[in-house]
Structures are given as C-alpha cells and as structure tokens.
Design a protein around this motif. Structure first.
Motif, PDB file in Angstrom:
ATOM      1  N   ILE A  18      10.968   3.450   4.099  1.00  0.00           N
ATOM      2  CA  ILE A  18      10.242   3.040   5.249  1.00  0.00           C
ATOM      3  C   ILE A  18       9.638   3.578   6.459  1.00  0.00           C
ATOM      4  O   ILE A  18       8.487   3.210   6.966  1.00  0.00           O
ATOM      5  N   ALA A  19      10.488   4.593   6.726  1.00  0.00           N
ATOM      6  CA  ALA A  19      10.312   5.501   7.694  1.00  0.00           C
ATOM      7  C   ALA A  19       9.133   6.116   7.543  1.00  0.00           C
ATOM      8  O   ALA A  19       8.072   6.359   8.490  1.00  0.00           O
ATOM      9  N   ALA A  73       4.506  -2.865   1.108  1.00  0.00           N
ATOM     10  CA  ALA A  73       3.722  -3.921   1.801  1.00  0.00           C
ATOM     11  C   ALA A  73       3.604  -4.882   0.616  1.00  0.00           C
ATOM     12  O   ALA A  73       3.931  -6.048   0.472  1.00  0.00           O
ATOM     13  N   VAL A  74       3.180  -4.464  -0.883  1.00  0.00           N
ATOM     14  CA  VAL A  74       3.217  -5.064  -1.929  1.00  0.00           C
ATOM     15  C   VAL A  74       4.609  -5.408  -2.294  1.00  0.00           C
ATOM     16  O   VAL A  74       4.821  -6.533  -2.834  1.00  0.00           O
ATOM     17  N   GLY A  75       5.521  -4.555  -2.290  1.00  0.00           N
ATOM     18  CA  GLY A  75       7.096  -4.726  -2.770  1.00  0.00           C
ATOM     19  C   GLY A  75       7.469  -6.110  -2.003  1.00  0.00           C
ATOM     20  O   GLY A  75       7.843  -7.095  -2.596  1.00  0.00           O
ATOM     21  N   LEU A 134      -3.488  -8.442  -4.244  1.00  0.00           N
ATOM     22  CA  LEU A 134      -2.315  -7.948  -4.994  1.00  0.00           C
ATOM     23  C   LEU A 134      -1.069  -8.783  -4.677  1.00  0.00           C
ATOM     24  O   LEU A 134      -0.479  -9.140  -5.533  1.00  0.00           O
ATOM     25  N   LEU A 135      -0.952  -9.087  -3.066  1.00  0.00           N
ATOM     26  CA  LEU A 135       0.018 -10.038  -2.710  1.00  0.00           C
ATOM     27  C   LEU A 135       0.005 -11.350  -3.611  1.00  0.00           C
ATOM     28  O   LEU A 135       1.326 -11.931  -3.854  1.00  0.00           O
ATOM     29  N   ILE A 136      -0.921 -11.870  -3.646  1.00  0.00           N
ATOM     30  CA  ILE A 136      -1.134 -13.395  -4.339  1.00  0.00           C
ATOM     31  C   ILE A 136      -0.793 -12.969  -5.829  1.00  0.00           C
ATOM     32  O   ILE A 136      -0.078 -13.706  -6.163  1.00  0.00           O
ATOM     33  N   ALA A 137      -1.405 -12.085  -6.366  1.00  0.00           N
ATOM     34  CA  ALA A 137      -1.400 -11.988  -7.560  1.00  0.00           C
ATOM     35  C   ALA A 137       0.160 -11.820  -8.166  1.00  0.00           C
ATOM     36  O   ALA A 137       0.747 -12.302  -8.897  1.00  0.00           O
ATOM     37  N   ALA A 200       7.744  -5.094  -8.660  1.00  0.00           N
ATOM     38  CA  ALA A 200       6.298  -5.344  -7.878  1.00  0.00           C
ATOM     39  C   ALA A 200       5.691  -3.979  -7.454  1.00  0.00           C
ATOM     40  O   ALA A 200       4.514  -3.910  -7.670  1.00  0.00           O
ATOM     41  N   ILE A 201       6.389  -2.965  -7.223  1.00  0.00           N
ATOM     42  CA  ILE A 201       5.768  -1.566  -6.732  1.00  0.00           C
ATOM     43  C   ILE A 201       5.465  -1.107  -8.091  1.00  0.00           C
ATOM     44  O   ILE A 201       4.323  -0.456  -8.199  1.00  0.00           O
TER      45      ILE A 201
END
Lengths: 273, 323
Positions: A18-19, A73-75, A134-137, A200-201
C-alpha cells in the motif's frame, strides 16, 4: 506467548504494498511511462536500475511501483463490490428462505458454472479496457463464494437463540440481519474477501496480459508481463519482478486474511489472553 | 382495563401444521401436524407448565404465543386482544407482551455484543433514548438477576452457564413483559445451578408480577414452579389441572408414564414410586383413554377425535367416547 505470525507477516507485506502504491511518485526513480530510453533497453539489474529495464528502456522498479496502484485499486475495489453483492444476496436468501432463496441459489450456481475469468472477459469486451471497466467486470463476477458462505451462515445463525430473542424483542428483519447475523459471519467473509482480492489481482494480471485490462503504456503488473513475454530469455528480470510482485502481494493478502480471522474471533482472542 | 374474567393469555383451538416436502423435487407433500386444535388459558400471576416428550408440539405452541409462528387455524388472545390473524400487532407492539427465556444459554446471547449492548439495544428500539435512564435500568436489571452491574461490560463467553442464563432472564425482562415463556430454562444447566435459577425465577415472578408459561419435560422442575400443568401428547393436551391434583391422581396413561419416569431417591431405594404407573384407573363409563394403537400414532395424521372431560374442579383428561 504466541505471536500471530501470519497476521504480522501479511500485515507487513500489505502495508509495504500500500505504501509503495501511495508513495510511487516519490519513490520511483524515473517516470514509468515517459522515461523510455532505447539506449538503456534490456539492461540487467545494476546500481542505477535495481530491477533492470524493459524493451523500451523504462525502469522496471518504477513501473512496478506505479503498477501497484492499479493492482490494489482493482483488488480492493472489485472485492468491495463482490462482498456487498454477496452479503446482500446471501444473508437475505438464508434469512428469508422461500422463493427468494431458490432464486439466489440458482443464480449463485449459474455464476459458479461460468468461469469468472471468461465472464469478466466478456464484460471487458463490451465495456472496453480501462480501470473502471476492470472494477465492474471483476466486481460482478466473483461474489458467488461470498454469497454461498453468507447464505449458509445466515441459515444456521437465524436459528440461534439470540436471533429468536431479537425477534421477540421487536427487532425488524433488516435490523436483525445487520446487527445479529452479519457480525457473526464477518470472520469467514473477511477471509473470502481477502482471498478474493488476491484472485482479483491475478485476474487483472490475466486480463491485462490478454490486452483487455490496462492499456499500455500505463503500467500494470499484468501488462508488464505481456511486454516481457518476448524477452523472457534475453531479459528475464522484466518478467520475474512483476511476477514476484504479484506473488508476494497475493501471499501477503492470504496471510493477512487468515490472521484477521483468528484475531476477529472473540473466542480465539480470549484463548490467547 | 380488560375484563376481569378474561385471562392474560387465551389460546383458542390453535392448530399449527407444516407442509413437509420430500421425494424427488419435493413431489410428495405431507402435513406435519405439530399442534392440533389446542386451547388453554394463562391467568395473571400463574405459572402454567406444558410438559410432554420432545416433538409433541410444545415448542411450536410457545413460538405461536410469542408470535414467531403463525397458526394454521385458531386464535391467540392477549388480554382479550387477538394477536393472530390479519389484525395482529407488529413485532414492536408485541415485545411488551411476552418474552422468552431460552433453553441453551450458550446460543441465546449474541457472542459479538457485550451484555450492556444486548440489554441497551432493545430499550433504544422501544424509544428509551436517555443514556442515564438506559444505564440505570440495566444496572437495576443486572442486580435483579443477581449479577454485578459492572459485569455488563463483558462478552457472553466470559460468563458461566448459570450466569448466562441469568443474563438471558435479564434480557427477557428488560422491556417489562407481562408473560415470560420459559423454554426448558434449566435443562442445559448443571444440576447444582438449577435450584438457584428456579428460585430466581420464582422471586422475580413475585417481585415483578409476572406470569410464566414453562415448557419442560423434566417433571421435578415443573413440580417446584408450576401452579397448573398441561400434559401435551401429539399436539394435544391430554390432561390438565392444578399441579398437585394431576401429580396426586394422574389419570391419563401418558401422564402416569411421565410421572413414573421422575428419578427419585425414595423410588430408587424402596421400589415404591409416588404413583403406580402400570395400571391406569378405569376410565369414566362410556369413554376410553385412547386406542391401543395410538402409541404408534405419527405426526402426519390427525389424532382420533376426542374431548377433554372435566373430572373435578379444573382437572380434565382427554377421552375418546366409546362406540
């Protein structure tokens, strides 16, 4: 005294990732997109380029740091969507039963029968590449396990005395689901959630690898692997480091999810005090 | 306000049937008849015990009285007001009428809420918003059930079974209900704790002017607590009356078997039970207790037509008219 090693290691890995994602502009030695220099292409790791350079001469380390933003962000984003969908459907199905339960169970089985990556691929093909797509899918295709666990937990929890007591005390159904049922299944849901983040990643990497995720030249760990595919013999570092980043992040998330479950369980906590 | 003669709770010809599906795709449908045409009353200040074996429908009856189970036919009245059917009160309204103490003190408390939260949430739900008032009522209630007020900060797993049952009682009483349904209140507890809880329940009944409906299969507990008893068998009451009368002169063969099953040191040592359970008394002329094959009766068919016949005072027994 037993230290929760999995929570500790997982937490450290997640914090570092995250950092790295948040501080990428300050940490990255070069710009991940613009600092292409064909004179420096395919350089092995050295003092200047710690992780080497890729075919365009861009610093692999910088691209990995920026890629972490996409992966996280995606994960996180897709898993939040998945968990909300899974919880809403699963808890209501288990609690109310009847035709709604039949419907949700059918839908869940349908989702499980379709490989989620293929489904996500289809959604991406319609929406086109990009972070929001990507987020939606990924957020619409991976809620089945959360839903199943939420449903079976709700099914057993609704028979508990305290749920019956809440009914006789005048609680409404929604209030019972939120205050009595949801908190008692949060452990397994969090574990599924963090494991799903890893999934998801990986899915983002796969979709980007197939050219449907993040469009080059912007870096994601998946499209870095795509770019590195042709150089795997000449410049293996360009593939190894993004691969390692995916591996370590997913491992960290899994360890963290496991540790979190132990820590959140009041019985486990009591045993360790 | 209500009619003097109107009992606190009146159950009028209650039947609860459940459709049971089995076979492939739920093709064969059967009806499980949990409660069959049952009537009873609970008077103010009384403890009515409903005894019977597991599966006789006593828990279904309790859930119906609490409003958690909608009856198939029949009505339940609370102080003369119907709480079933179309005009039934909302859950919120009903909460002040009847509450329940659960059998398993381990499953009846939300493990993620402190005792304070478990007791404060219903008060807030019912419009008590003043923090001091909530704290005061909880402190008061904790003392009433024999716990220290500061223990309310703890989670359920930090308590013993007996303490948890006290908390369960506190939760049932926090909204000042008039009727408390006790579902096997001590059967999950250590024998050494049972007497404490029974005495607590008896004290609270006097102090708070409560009426109890107790569900039990343990007659030694029933003996200590109840004024009246109703013996249930296959969804019907087979014998009812004041406890001492039923205990002294049990009529129905099923009641006699239940009483014969009480473990009692005197019986064990001398072989002399309180009643001779082998030979039931002659049924009144023109009646039978139940057909011989009734023991093989199952919950899917209706029991043979029968009626409760009054013997003396309020002692009545279910009989089948001969011929």
């Amino acid at each position: 005294m037993r230290i929760r090693l999995n929570l500790l290691i997982g937490g450290v890995i997640c914090t570092v990732v995250i950092a790295a994602a948040l501080l990428a502009p300050w940490l990255a030695p070069t710009d991940p997109v613009l600092d292409a220099d064909l004179m420096n292409a395919e350089l092995p790791p050295d003092a200047q380029f710690w992780f080497g350079t890729d075919a365009q001469g861009r610093d692999v380390l910088s691209r990995i740091l920026y890629g972490a933003r996409i992966s996280l962000a995606v994960g996180i984003g897709s898993q939040v969507i998945n968990t909300l969908i899974g919880l809403a459907l699963g808890i209501s199905a288990g609690y109310f039963g009847g035709w709604w339960d039949d419907f949700v169970t059918g839908l869940t089985n349908l989702m499980l029968a379709i490989p989620s990556l293929i489904f996500a691929l289809a959604i991406m093909a319609i929406l086109g590449p990009g972070l929001v797509s990507l987020l939606i899918a990924l957020g619409l295709t991976n809620w089945s396990w959360t839903c199943r666990i939420a449903r079976s937990s709700a099914l057993s929890l609704k028979k508990q005395g305290y749920v019956q007591a809440a009914k006789t005390l005048g609680y409404g159904d929604i209030r019972i689901m939120i205050t009595q049922i949801l908190p008692n299944m949060i452990g397994p849901i969090l574990v599924i959630g963090t494991l799903g983040m890893g999934d998801a990643i990986l899915a983002e990497a796969a979709l980007s690898y197939l050219g449907l995720g993040i469009k080059p030249p912007f870096p994601s760990w998946g499209n870095m692997l795509t770019d590195a595919r042709e150089l795997i013999v000449i410049a293996p570092w360009a593939a190894i480091f993004p691969g390692l980043a995916i591996f370590v992040t997913v491992l960290g998330l899994n360890l963290f999810g496991d540790g979190l479950r132990d820590w959140l369980d009041p019985h486990m906590r009591a045993r360790q005090l | 306000m209500s009619d003097k003669n109107e009992p606190l709770v009146r159950v009028d010809s209650l039947s609860v049937h459940f459709p049971v599906r089995n076979g492939i795709f739920g093709r064969s449908k059967r009806t499980l008849r949990a409660v069959n045409n049952l009537s009873l009353t609970l008077n103010k200040g009384e403890c009515l015990s409903i005894v019977g074996e597991s599966g006789c429908g006593k828990s279904t009856l309790a859930l119906s009285i609490l409003g958690l189970q909608e009856p198939t036919t029949g009505e339940i009245y609370f102080e003369g007001r119907s709480i079933t059917g179309k005009a039934r009160p909302s859950r919120l309204e009903r909460a002040g009428m009847a509450q329940m103490v659960f059998q398993d003190p381990y499953a009846s408390l939300n493990p993620r809420q402190t005792i304070y939260t478990s007791l404060a949430a219903p008060l807030r739900l019912h419009g008590v918003s003043d923090r001091k008032e909530i704290a005061g009522r909880i402190e008061n209630m904790m003392q009433l059930v024999g716990l220290k007020p500061e223990q309310a900060k703890r989670f359920p797993h930090e308590f013993s079974g007996g303490q948890r049952q006290r908390i369960g009682i506190a939760r049932a009483l926090i909204l000042n209900p008039k009727v408390v349904v006790l579902d096997e209140p001590v059967s999950a507890l250590d024998v050494s704790i049972r007497a404490q809880i029974i005495n607590l329940l008896l004290e609270l009944k006097e102090q708070l002017d409560l009426s109890y409906i107790m569900i039990s299969h343990d007659l030694s507990v029933v003996e200590h607590m109840s004024d009246r008893v109703a013996v249930m068998y296959f969804g019907q009451i087979v014998e009812t009356g004041s406890w001492d009368r039923v205990f002294a002169e049990p009529q129905h063969p099923y009641t006699r078997r239940l009483i014969g099953a009480i473990l009692d040191p005197v019986t064990e040592l001398t072989g002399q039970g309180p009643v001779d359970t082998r030979e039931p008394p002659e049924p009144p002329p023109g009646y039978d207790y139940y057909p011989r094959e009734f023991g093989k009766h199952d919950v899917y068919s209706l029991p043979p037509s029968s009626q409760l016949v009054a013997l003396r005072d309020d002692h009545s027994v279910r009989l089948i008219a001969r011929g």
